[in-house]
Scaffold this motif. Structure first.
Motif, PDB file in Angstrom:
ATOM      1  N   LEU A   1      -0.676   6.546  -6.384  1.00  0.00           N
ATOM      2  CA  LEU A   1      -1.837   7.270  -5.869  1.00  0.00           C
ATOM      3  C   LEU A   1      -1.552   8.742  -5.583  1.00  0.00           C
ATOM      4  CD1 LEU A   1      -3.312   4.548  -3.467  1.00  0.00           C
ATOM      5  CD2 LEU A   1      -3.992   5.097  -5.811  1.00  0.00           C
ATOM      6  N   ILE A   2      -0.470   9.031  -4.897  1.00  0.00           N
ATOM      7  CA  ILE A   2      -0.169  10.421  -4.553  1.00  0.00           C
ATOM      8  C   ILE A   2       0.094  11.272  -5.798  1.00  0.00           C
ATOM      9  CG2 ILE A   2       1.461  11.939  -3.354  1.00  0.00           C
ATOM     10  CD1 ILE A   2       1.712   9.809  -1.195  1.00  0.00           C
TER      11      ILE A   2
ATOM     12  N   THR B   1       0.824  -1.208   0.000  1.00  0.00           N
ATOM     13  CA  THR B   1       0.000   0.000   0.000  1.00  0.00           C
ATOM     14  C   THR B   1       0.859   1.259   0.000  1.00  0.00           C
ATOM     15  OG1 THR B   1      -1.712  -1.192   1.236  1.00  0.00           O
ATOM     16  CG2 THR B   1      -1.853   1.201   1.199  1.00  0.00           C
TER      17      THR B   1
ATOM     18  N   SER C   1      -3.247  11.851  -7.485  1.00  0.00           N
ATOM     19  CA  SER C   1      -4.123  12.738  -6.709  1.00  0.00           C
ATOM     20  C   SER C   1      -3.707  14.197  -6.873  1.00  0.00           C
ATOM     21  CB  SER C   1      -4.095  12.346  -5.234  1.00  0.00           C
ATOM     22  OG  SER C   1      -2.805  12.527  -4.676  1.00  0.00           O
TER      23      SER C   1
ATOM     24  N   SER D   1       1.044   3.934  -3.009  1.00  0.00           N
ATOM     25  CA  SER D   1       0.658   5.309  -2.685  1.00  0.00           C
ATOM     26  C   SER D   1       1.721   6.293  -3.146  1.00  0.00           C
ATOM     27  CB  SER D   1       0.428   5.451  -1.171  1.00  0.00           C
ATOM     28  OG  SER D   1      -0.627   4.625  -0.743  1.00  0.00           O
TER      29      SER D   1
END
Length: 279
Positions: free
Chosen positions: A30-31, A22, A34, A26
């Motif tokens: 993901l980061i 995870t 985002s 991330s």
């Protein structure tokens, strides 16, 4: 009662590996993604709509998605044929051709773009023959499609090859002994096995084509409202220090690409389910 011995796993337990997974996803995925939405939110809803729905940007989206889809479709057809030949037949130079399939992976995209532009220009080695037919390739959407076919072909071939190699020939022989024709064997026995991998290769080639920049800008000509692609619009915004506008265009591309991949994954799931029901 003797306690049952727990099987020792090579890797640490689920909690630790899940946490590492995870955290890694991330940081890497993901980061950064985002931040695209966070930066574009600075425009406000009205400003965001104005940027992503301007005529020039909408046309760039149209060019990017249509050419990427067309190239992925072409690669799905011819990639299947190439994988079939490489797996099912032996001929001189087979290893050389098999190695050339990976060339777009190793070749810098800018080099590929310059080479393709030189070949398909009106006075190029290949383009001169299209000129006789009044067909212009370089600096047109057709040229963009050619570039995307070039960079997307390995995705289809390399995914289909191992699946095709693992298909047991005994199944085909059994179908033949039961009176099935070669066409029926391919459509009823072989193709259902290849369909999930074919859709995977198509989706990867499509995704790569949407975001491709280096090999396209040279052969596209970058003419507004004609051959301008969405990644070029993002670069143009960045050169103008309009980071919010660039991320707004990127956000739309990200959402549309994600939806397309979801649809393709659902088709893969449906094909596997249909195949299991058929068995």
């Amino acid at each position: 009662m003797k306690r049952k011995r727990r099987k020792k796993n090579v890797l640490p337990g689920f909690g630790l590996t899940m946490g590492i997974t995870t955290m890694y996803l991330s940081i890497i995925v993901l980061i950064p993604l985002s931040m695209v939405f966070i930066e574009s939110s600075k425009l406000g809803w009205q400003g965001f709509i104005e940027v992503v729905t301007s005529d020039r940007v909408l046309h760039a989206y149209k060019i990017s998605f249509l050419t990427a889809f067309s190239a992925a479709l072409i690669n799905a057809v011819f990639g299947l044929m190439i994988a079939w030949v490489l797996v099912r037949y032996s001929f001189p130079g087979k290893r050389l051709i098999d190695g050339l399939i990976d060339l777009p992976f190793a070749l810098p995209t800018a080099v590929a773009g310059i080479a393709l532009t030189t070949l398909y220009a009106e006075d190029g080695w290949i383009g001169q023959f299209f000129t006789l037919l009044n067909i212009k390739v370089a600096f047109t959407p057709l040229g963009i499609t050619v570039a995307l076919v070039f960079i997307g072909l390995p995705f289809v071939v390399r995914i289909i090859q191992p699946v095709l190699e693992n298909i047991e020939k005994e199944v085909e022989e059994a179908a033949s002994s039961l009176g099935a024709t070669k066409k029926q064997i391919f459509t009823k026995v072989i193709f259902p096995e290849l369909l999930p991998s074919l859709l995977t290769g198509f989706s990867l080639a499509f995704a790569r084509g949407i975001g491709e920049y280096g090999s396209v800008i040279f052969i596209a000509g970058n003419m507004p409202m004609n051959t301008e692609i969405a990644p070029l619009m993002i670069m143009t915004k960045l050169e103008q220090f309009d980071y919010a506008g660039a991320t707004a265009i990127a956000a739309v591309m990200l959402v549309v690409s994600f939806l397309c991949l979801i649809i393709i994954n659902l088709l893969q799931k449906w094909s596997r389910k249909h195949e299991m029901q058929g068995e």
